[in-house]
Design a protein around this motif. Structure first.
Motif, mmCIF file in Angstrom:
data_model
loop_
_atom_site.group_PDB
_atom_site.id
_atom_site.type_symbol
_atom_site.label_atom_id
_atom_site.label_comp_id
_atom_site.label_asym_id
_atom_site.label_seq_id
_atom_site.Cartn_x
_atom_site.Cartn_y
_atom_site.Cartn_z
ATOM 1 N N ALA A 20 0.884 -1.428 0.056
ATOM 2 C CA ALA A 20 -0.160 -0.161 0.076
ATOM 3 C C ALA A 20 0.790 1.258 0.052
ATOM 4 O O ALA A 20 0.550 2.078 -0.730
ATOM 5 C CB ALA A 20 -0.867 -0.002 1.105
ATOM 6 N N ALA A 21 1.646 1.128 0.833
ATOM 7 C CA ALA A 21 2.844 2.605 0.852
ATOM 8 C C ALA A 21 3.577 2.639 -0.424
ATOM 9 O O ALA A 21 4.010 3.576 -0.760
ATOM 10 C CB ALA A 21 3.764 2.273 2.084
ATOM 11 N N ALA A 22 3.956 1.467 -0.851
ATOM 12 C CA ALA A 22 4.694 1.518 -2.324
ATOM 13 C C ALA A 22 3.726 2.076 -3.501
ATOM 14 O O ALA A 22 4.100 2.903 -4.373
ATOM 15 C CB ALA A 22 5.085 0.218 -2.661
ATOM 16 N N ALA A 23 2.549 1.558 -3.511
ATOM 17 C CA ALA A 23 1.604 2.246 -4.230
ATOM 18 C C ALA A 23 1.238 3.622 -4.218
ATOM 19 O O ALA A 23 1.074 4.285 -5.458
ATOM 20 C CB ALA A 23 0.018 1.311 -4.165
ATOM 21 N N ALA A 24 1.104 4.046 -3.214
ATOM 22 C CA ALA A 24 0.940 5.462 -2.890
ATOM 23 C C ALA A 24 2.159 6.357 -3.410
ATOM 24 O O ALA A 24 2.282 7.265 -4.044
ATOM 25 C CB ALA A 24 0.632 5.617 -1.257
ATOM 26 N N LEU A 25 3.546 5.792 -3.095
ATOM 27 C CA LEU A 25 4.517 6.533 -3.382
ATOM 28 C C LEU A 25 4.524 6.429 -4.932
ATOM 29 O O LEU A 25 4.887 7.661 -5.548
ATOM 30 C CB LEU A 25 5.760 5.841 -2.839
ATOM 31 C CG LEU A 25 7.226 6.170 -3.110
ATOM 32 C CD1 LEU A 25 7.388 7.722 -2.634
ATOM 33 C CD2 LEU A 25 8.294 5.412 -2.480
ATOM 34 N N CYS A 26 4.752 5.298 -5.731
ATOM 35 C CA CYS A 26 4.819 5.260 -6.862
ATOM 36 C C CYS A 26 3.716 5.860 -7.727
ATOM 37 O O CYS A 26 3.943 6.537 -8.784
ATOM 38 C CB CYS A 26 5.068 3.683 -7.513
ATOM 39 S SG CYS A 26 6.612 2.947 -6.457
ATOM 40 N N GLY A 27 2.377 5.683 -7.221
ATOM 41 C CA GLY A 27 1.565 6.390 -8.027
ATOM 42 C C GLY A 27 1.636 7.873 -7.935
ATOM 43 O O GLY A 27 1.215 8.463 -8.852
ATOM 44 N N GLY A 28 2.106 8.283 -6.702
ATOM 45 C CA GLY A 28 1.998 9.788 -6.448
ATOM 46 C C GLY A 28 3.334 10.194 -7.498
ATOM 47 O O GLY A 28 2.898 11.383 -8.093
ATOM 48 N N MET A 29 4.332 9.550 -7.503
ATOM 49 C CA MET A 29 5.423 10.118 -8.340
ATOM 50 C C MET A 29 5.038 10.118 -9.920
ATOM 51 O O MET A 29 5.214 10.924 -10.621
ATOM 52 C CB MET A 29 6.780 8.828 -8.220
ATOM 53 C CG MET A 29 7.388 9.259 -6.961
ATOM 54 S SD MET A 29 8.677 8.291 -6.631
ATOM 55 C CE MET A 29 10.040 8.680 -7.959
ATOM 56 N N LEU A 30 4.191 9.129 -10.558
ATOM 57 C CA LEU A 30 3.603 9.378 -11.809
ATOM 58 C C LEU A 30 2.644 10.445 -11.946
ATOM 59 O O LEU A 30 2.888 10.935 -12.813
ATOM 60 C CB LEU A 30 2.804 8.002 -12.007
ATOM 61 C CG LEU A 30 3.847 6.608 -12.381
ATOM 62 C CD1 LEU A 30 2.564 5.561 -12.624
ATOM 63 C CD2 LEU A 30 4.470 6.787 -13.433
ATOM 64 N N LEU A 31 1.871 10.507 -10.971
ATOM 65 C CA LEU A 31 1.198 11.994 -11.096
ATOM 66 C C LEU A 31 2.022 13.195 -11.201
ATOM 67 O O LEU A 31 1.893 14.072 -11.735
ATOM 68 C CB LEU A 31 0.216 12.116 -9.710
ATOM 69 C CG LEU A 31 -0.567 13.527 -9.692
ATOM 70 C CD1 LEU A 31 -1.347 13.759 -10.923
ATOM 71 C CD2 LEU A 31 -1.135 13.608 -8.298
ATOM 72 N N TYR A 32 2.987 13.196 -10.242
ATOM 73 C CA TYR A 32 3.928 14.360 -10.059
ATOM 74 C C TYR A 32 4.738 14.515 -11.687
ATOM 75 O O TYR A 32 5.007 15.814 -12.129
ATOM 76 C CB TYR A 32 4.715 14.466 -9.018
ATOM 77 C CG TYR A 32 4.085 15.180 -7.891
ATOM 78 C CD1 TYR A 32 3.831 16.453 -7.983
ATOM 79 C CD2 TYR A 32 3.612 14.368 -6.896
ATOM 80 C CE1 TYR A 32 2.896 16.906 -6.745
ATOM 81 C CE2 TYR A 32 2.820 14.778 -5.652
ATOM 82 C CZ TYR A 32 2.763 16.056 -5.699
ATOM 83 O OH TYR A 32 1.776 16.673 -4.819
ATOM 84 N N TYR A 33 5.130 13.314 -12.114
ATOM 85 C CA TYR A 33 5.706 13.544 -13.540
ATOM 86 C C TYR A 33 4.944 14.334 -14.471
ATOM 87 O O TYR A 33 5.297 15.007 -15.266
ATOM 88 C CB TYR A 33 6.118 12.094 -14.080
ATOM 89 C CG TYR A 33 6.941 11.364 -13.323
ATOM 90 C CD1 TYR A 33 8.272 11.999 -12.781
ATOM 91 C CD2 TYR A 33 6.611 9.874 -13.340
ATOM 92 C CE1 TYR A 33 9.222 11.225 -12.145
ATOM 93 C CE2 TYR A 33 7.942 9.058 -12.531
ATOM 94 C CZ TYR A 33 8.908 9.789 -12.035
ATOM 95 O OH TYR A 33 9.969 9.008 -11.437
ATOM 96 N N SER A 34 3.439 13.854 -14.510
ATOM 97 C CA SER A 34 2.449 14.500 -15.319
ATOM 98 C C SER A 34 2.510 16.010 -15.009
ATOM 99 O O SER A 34 2.283 16.792 -16.039
ATOM 100 C CB SER A 34 1.135 13.757 -15.398
ATOM 101 O OG SER A 34 0.124 14.336 -16.162
#
Length: 190
Positions: free
Chosen positions: A143-157
């Motif tokens: 869950a923490a990995a999903a939040a971290l990695c998903g957030g990074m993808l959003l911030y790339y965009s």
């Protein structure tokens, strides 16, 4: 690597990101560099050889980044702290946005993943499933990995869409988010 070979890689990567891999010919790459196809062929066999060299360069750069942070390889059992995961993840955000080679490579994969199964697999390896699996392994918390990695993808965009003047603020916000997400205790929602 010679300056000419490096310039060929950088130019080809920029063209692939702008026009798409399939749409870019060796002639287009040579023309953008002011070279003949024959001159380009002295350095690379064909377009696939150029692309394979781009991938090799990304692998080399990724290994250097991981080594700077003493991060274990995938599947290794070395203990890491959440703080080291946060620092490494923040550095990866900077790397994938500010590094001219890595940033263009990321943008190329983002677009090309919808055109080619091979590019989709590379997108997964470098930006999506690969980082998620690795981060989940390091944190012991999917869950923490999903939040971290998903957030990074959003911030790339968000970073890619922002005017240059706003990129520093988005980067600072992304790093704050990354640190918070990596430091969240197992099972807590952020």
């Amino acid at each position: 690597m010679s300056d000419t070979k490096q310039k060929i890689l950088e130019t080809a990567l920029a063209l692939f990101a702008r026009d798409g891999y399939e749409a870019v010919s060796v002639s287009a790459i040579a023309g953008a560099l002011g070279l003949t196809k024959g001159a380009l062929y002295r350095h690379y066999r064909d377009k696939q050889d150029i692309f394979d060299s781009i991938l090799a360069e990304m692998e080399r750069r990724d290994a250097l980044a991981a080594a700077r942070f003493s991060m274990p390889g995938a599947g290794e059992t070395a203990a890491v702290t959440r703080a080291s995961v946060a620092a490494f993840s923040a550095e990866m955000f900077h790397y994938w946005t500010a590094d001219p080679f890595a940033g263009v490579f990321r943008r190329m994969l983002t677009v090309e993943q919808f055109r080619s199964a091979r590019m989709a697999a590379l997108y997964q390896q470098y930006l999506s499933g690969g980082p998620f699996t690795y981060t989940a392994e390091l944190l012991g918390d999917r869950a923490a990995a999903a939040a971290l990695c998903g957030g990074m993808l959003l911030y790339y965009s968000l970073y890619d869409a922002a005017p240059e003047t706003e990129k520093p603020a988005i980067t600072a916000e992304a790093v704050e988010f990354i640190t918070s997400a990596a430091m969240a205790e197992k099972g807590s929602a952020k």
